[in-house]
Design a protein around this motif. Structure first.
Motif, PDB file in Angstrom:
ATOM      1  N   SER A 154       0.866  -1.175   0.000  1.00  0.00           N
ATOM      2  CA  SER A 154       0.000   0.000   0.000  1.00  0.00           C
ATOM      3  C   SER A 154       0.895   1.215   0.000  1.00  0.00           C
ATOM      4  O   SER A 154       2.114   1.096   0.134  1.00  0.00           O
ATOM      5  CB  SER A 154      -0.918   0.015   1.225  1.00  0.00           C
ATOM      6  N   TRP A 155       0.305   2.389  -0.135  1.00  0.00           N
ATOM      7  CA  TRP A 155       1.111   3.588  -0.005  1.00  0.00           C
ATOM      8  C   TRP A 155       1.512   3.739   1.446  1.00  0.00           C
ATOM      9  O   TRP A 155       0.840   3.229   2.354  1.00  0.00           O
ATOM     10  CB  TRP A 155       0.341   4.801  -0.513  1.00  0.00           C
ATOM     11  N   VAL A 210      -5.720  -0.289  -1.452  1.00  0.00           N
ATOM     12  CA  VAL A 210      -5.839   1.111  -1.886  1.00  0.00           C
ATOM     13  C   VAL A 210      -7.017   1.760  -1.178  1.00  0.00           C
ATOM     14  O   VAL A 210      -7.963   1.088  -0.765  1.00  0.00           O
ATOM     15  CB  VAL A 210      -6.026   1.221  -3.418  1.00  0.00           C
ATOM     16  N   ASP A 221      -8.045  10.312  -0.693  1.00  0.00           N
ATOM     17  CA  ASP A 221      -7.848   8.956  -1.199  1.00  0.00           C
ATOM     18  C   ASP A 221      -6.595   8.882  -2.049  1.00  0.00           C
ATOM     19  O   ASP A 221      -5.879   9.863  -2.245  1.00  0.00           O
ATOM     20  CB  ASP A 221      -9.090   8.482  -1.977  1.00  0.00           C
ATOM     21  N   ASP A 222      -6.335   7.684  -2.568  1.00  0.00           N
ATOM     22  CA  ASP A 222      -5.082   7.465  -3.292  1.00  0.00           C
ATOM     23  C   ASP A 222      -5.061   8.110  -4.671  1.00  0.00           C
ATOM     24  O   ASP A 222      -3.979   8.365  -5.203  1.00  0.00           O
ATOM     25  CB  ASP A 222      -4.814   5.956  -3.418  1.00  0.00           C
ATOM     26  N   LYS A 225      -3.656  11.406  -4.089  1.00  0.00           N
ATOM     27  CA  LYS A 225      -2.250  11.318  -3.705  1.00  0.00           C
ATOM     28  C   LYS A 225      -1.389  10.750  -4.831  1.00  0.00           C
ATOM     29  O   LYS A 225      -0.161  10.659  -4.689  1.00  0.00           O
ATOM     30  CB  LYS A 225      -2.089  10.427  -2.464  1.00  0.00           C
ATOM     31  N   MET A 269      -3.036   1.775 -10.393  1.00  0.00           N
ATOM     32  CA  MET A 269      -3.783   2.483  -9.360  1.00  0.00           C
ATOM     33  C   MET A 269      -5.179   2.853  -9.842  1.00  0.00           C
ATOM     34  O   MET A 269      -6.164   2.672  -9.123  1.00  0.00           O
ATOM     35  CB  MET A 269      -3.021   3.744  -8.918  1.00  0.00           C
ATOM     36  N   CYS A 273      -8.689   1.326  -8.138  1.00  0.00           N
ATOM     37  CA  CYS A 273      -9.690   2.204  -7.528  1.00  0.00           C
ATOM     38  C   CYS A 273     -11.027   2.115  -8.242  1.00  0.00           C
ATOM     39  O   CYS A 273     -12.087   2.079  -7.603  1.00  0.00           O
ATOM     40  CB  CYS A 273      -9.193   3.649  -7.542  1.00  0.00           C
TER      41      CYS A 273
END
Length: 332
Positions: A154-155, A210, A221-222, A225, A269, A273
């Motif tokens: 994950s991030w 994610v 959220d990702d 980012k 990504m 999502c």
């Protein structure tokens, strides 16, 4: 108060005071270097504040007393009434400050510390309150339904939470200093599936997590980012193929609708999502796949995942977890 405590510590250099001075100086330095080390600074600031308050009160409480009469002359000290009044004022100010600070701390605790970042709250159109407990839901699922030796990618923002609440190994967290390692995660997130799969196999990744806010309107959220993942991913020689401008439109916009960059619309990504999101109605009068954070209809709706399979999506779609396919099962 801390300045007064420094004065009292320096004015009487005992071993204990020297230790407090050194502790305070080093804590201030490291807290300035890294903001999360404020936790290290807090204890010594409490100690120094206590020394300052105690020293001030001891000095002025001596003057808050009945009028002294000189035993020899039996005359009252003419300067004492002023000292008494000054003492009362100083003690009153300190007491009022401490009482006010107590109420302030209580308010901060109720407003900030009683609203943890993993449990979100919002108001619906009718004013009723709704709770989003998706983070705990996802971490509980990871803990109960994945092997103990599973490795989660994950991030880095969610690394500590996954480690503490899901008890699973992560690749990067808030304390990862190895820029190359973080860059590899950024490269996996921002590359097409085939390239991402090679990186995930290299890192021995079992699951990918994610954060997605397009359904609920959660802006942290990702996707929001994502450009940082691109920048960090392309900052090392292994990520030379990742160029930030490839993820913008010709007009220089970062868009997730049909006008978005093909590189963005086909990276891992984006697909994690928005997988199956193109079939979902999020708002009345809006088409399927309407992202409530970006306020657009997504541009790539009809796709399937080749290297991942959806393992779990929380109730409000805030957390999405995918399992990395084994080599033999790809395309099944």
């Amino acid at each position: 108060l801390n300045r007064s405590s420094d004065y009292f510590c320096f004015s009487k250099l005992t071993d204990a005071n020297i230790f407090i001075i050194l502790y305070g100086v080093t804590s201030i330095y490291f807290a300035g270097v890294m903001v999360r080390l404020m936790l290290v600074l807090a204890p010594v600031m409490c100690i120094l504040s206590g020394i300052g308050i105690s020293s001030v009160l001891v000095a002025y409480m001596k003057n808050v007393d009945a009028k002294k009469v000189d035993k020899k002359t039996k005359r009252a000290d003419s300067s004492y009434p002023a000292k008494n009044e000054i003492g009362l004022v100083v003690v009153g100010i300190v007491a009022a400050g401490l009482i006010t600070y107590t109420f302030h701390c209580t308010w901060v605790t109720s407003e900030a510390y009683s609203s943890p970042s993993i449990v979100l709250a919002a108001r619906q159109h009718d004013g009723s309150r709704i709770i989003f407990d998706d983070f705990r839901e996802a971490y509980y699922w990871l803990r109960q339904n994945t092997p103990e030796d599973a490795k989660v990618m994950s991030w880095w923002d969610y690394g500590y939470q996954i480690t503490a609440m899901a008890n699973r190994t992560i690749l990067v967290d808030n304390n990862t200093w190895n820029n190359t390692h973080i860059s590899r995660v950024g490269q996996a997130m921002s590359s097409p599936e085939e390239k991402s799969y090679e990186i995930m196999r290299e890192l021995d990744v079992s699951y990918v997590l994610v954060i997605f806010g397009g359904l609920t309107g959660y802006a942290s959220d990702d996707i929001n980012k994502f450009l940082w993942m691109v920048r960090i991913g392309g900052s090392t020689p292994e990520g030379a193929h990742i160029k930030e401008h490839d993820y913008y439109t010709p007009a220089g916009e970062f868009r997730v609708d049909k006008e978005g960059s093909p590189t963005l619309l086909n990276c891992l990504m984006y697909k994690m999502c928005y997988y199956r999101f193109g079939q979902v109605y999020t708002e009345q009068g809006k088409p399927t796949g309407y992202d409530r954070v970006r306020n657009v209809e997504i541009g790539n709706k009809d796709f399937e995942l080749d290297v991942l399979e959806e393992a779990y999506t929380t109730e409000h779609w805030l957390v999405r977890i995918y399992k990395v396919k084994d080599l033999d099962n790809r395309g099944n």
